[in-house]
Design a protein around this motif. Sequence first.
Motif, PDB file in Angstrom:
ATOM      1  N   GLU A 111       0.956  22.490 -32.388  1.00 27.39           N
ATOM      2  CA  GLU A 111       1.094  23.916 -32.690  1.00 27.39           C
ATOM      3  C   GLU A 111       1.462  24.757 -31.462  1.00 27.39           C
ATOM      4  O   GLU A 111       2.238  25.698 -31.568  1.00 27.39           O
ATOM      5  CB  GLU A 111      -0.204  24.454 -33.306  1.00 27.39           C
ATOM      6  CG  GLU A 111      -0.462  23.926 -34.698  1.00 27.39           C
ATOM      7  CD  GLU A 111      -1.783  24.375 -35.283  1.00 27.39           C
ATOM      8  OE1 GLU A 111      -1.938  24.249 -36.507  1.00 27.39           O
ATOM      9  OE2 GLU A 111      -2.679  24.827 -34.525  1.00 27.39           O
ATOM     10  N   THR A 112       0.907  24.407 -30.299  1.00 28.16           N
ATOM     11  CA  THR A 112       1.111  25.250 -29.108  1.00 28.16           C
ATOM     12  C   THR A 112       1.984  24.604 -28.037  1.00 28.16           C
ATOM     13  O   THR A 112       2.495  25.297 -27.165  1.00 28.16           O
ATOM     14  CB  THR A 112      -0.237  25.596 -28.452  1.00 28.16           C
ATOM     15  OG1 THR A 112      -0.843  24.402 -27.950  1.00 28.16           O
ATOM     16  CG2 THR A 112      -1.160  26.296 -29.429  1.00 28.16           C
ATOM     17  N   GLY A 113       2.089  23.274 -28.060  1.00 26.99           N
ATOM     18  CA  GLY A 113       2.837  22.579 -27.017  1.00 26.99           C
ATOM     19  C   GLY A 113       2.028  22.382 -25.747  1.00 26.99           C
ATOM     20  O   GLY A 113       2.577  21.990 -24.723  1.00 26.99           O
ATOM     21  N   LYS A 114       0.729  22.673 -25.805  1.00 21.76           N
ATOM     22  CA  LYS A 114      -0.115  22.565 -24.618  1.00 21.76           C
ATOM     23  C   LYS A 114      -1.257  21.575 -24.859  1.00 21.76           C
ATOM     24  O   LYS A 114      -1.777  21.468 -25.963  1.00 21.76           O
ATOM     25  CB  LYS A 114      -0.699  23.924 -24.245  1.00 21.76           C
ATOM     26  CG  LYS A 114       0.372  24.923 -23.872  1.00 21.76           C
ATOM     27  CD  LYS A 114      -0.209  26.253 -23.528  1.00 21.76           C
ATOM     28  CE  LYS A 114       0.933  27.222 -23.199  1.00 21.76           C
ATOM     29  NZ  LYS A 114       0.454  28.555 -22.928  1.00 21.76           N
ATOM     30  N   ILE A 115      -1.620  20.880 -23.785  1.00 21.91           N
ATOM     31  CA  ILE A 115      -2.745  19.943 -23.814  1.00 21.91           C
ATOM     32  C   ILE A 115      -3.731  20.377 -22.745  1.00 21.91           C
ATOM     33  O   ILE A 115      -3.333  20.691 -21.622  1.00 21.91           O
ATOM     34  CB  ILE A 115      -2.271  18.494 -23.537  1.00 21.91           C
ATOM     35  CG1 ILE A 115      -1.310  18.023 -24.626  1.00 21.91           C
ATOM     36  CG2 ILE A 115      -3.464  17.553 -23.434  1.00 21.91           C
ATOM     37  CD1 ILE A 115      -0.730  16.656 -24.393  1.00 21.91           C
ATOM     38  N   GLU A 116      -5.014  20.381 -23.101  1.00 25.68           N
ATOM     39  CA  GLU A 116      -6.040  20.768 -22.135  1.00 25.68           C
ATOM     40  C   GLU A 116      -6.088  19.756 -20.991  1.00 25.68           C
ATOM     41  O   GLU A 116      -5.832  18.566 -21.185  1.00 25.68           O
ATOM     42  CB  GLU A 116      -7.409  20.812 -22.808  1.00 25.68           C
ATOM     43  CG  GLU A 116      -7.551  21.910 -23.827  1.00 25.68           C
ATOM     44  CD  GLU A 116      -8.896  21.883 -24.517  1.00 25.68           C
ATOM     45  OE1 GLU A 116      -9.822  21.220 -24.015  1.00 25.68           O
ATOM     46  OE2 GLU A 116      -9.006  22.523 -25.567  1.00 25.68           O
TER      47      GLU A 116
END
Length: 158
Positions: A137-142
């Motif tokens: 959904e965001t294209g980001k990984i923590e």
Amino acid sequence: MEIKELDLETRNKIYSHTKSILRKYQKGIITGKLTADKFANNILCDEYINEILDEELVNEEAFKTSYVEYINTLIHIQNENLAVSRKRKKEKSKPVPSNVSQTIKLKNLLHDEGYDLVIPLQYLNGNDMDSIIKYIETGKIELGNERIYNYIRKTNIN
């Protein structure tokens, strides 16, 4: 530049390399004899890291500081996982599986966005599914959760 500003592929390579070294020295980490500062200095001198990253970036203080924080995050996650694992062994319980609605949401999202799972769905726990959904959904990984980058791939639709 900080480690969280790197592209996901580079972060994943750094994650894999750092994680393998942390596993190797797990006992020293648990006892507290090995600190994130020592790991960062040793890993940043490693040839493998120099192949991935530009030498100027490796020598930046901001990057070194963010890398030490990153290693602390990985150590914290590793220690939590060990504590949970020990507790489970004592109680002889199994990990909590994902719920049905979460599984359906992930399957639909994967299909709609053109992704495939590389590993069978049954091996994913609820946290993994949440992380994959967030990534799609965001294209980001923590930070510290880069392993999910290897769990999915873009479908080749012609």
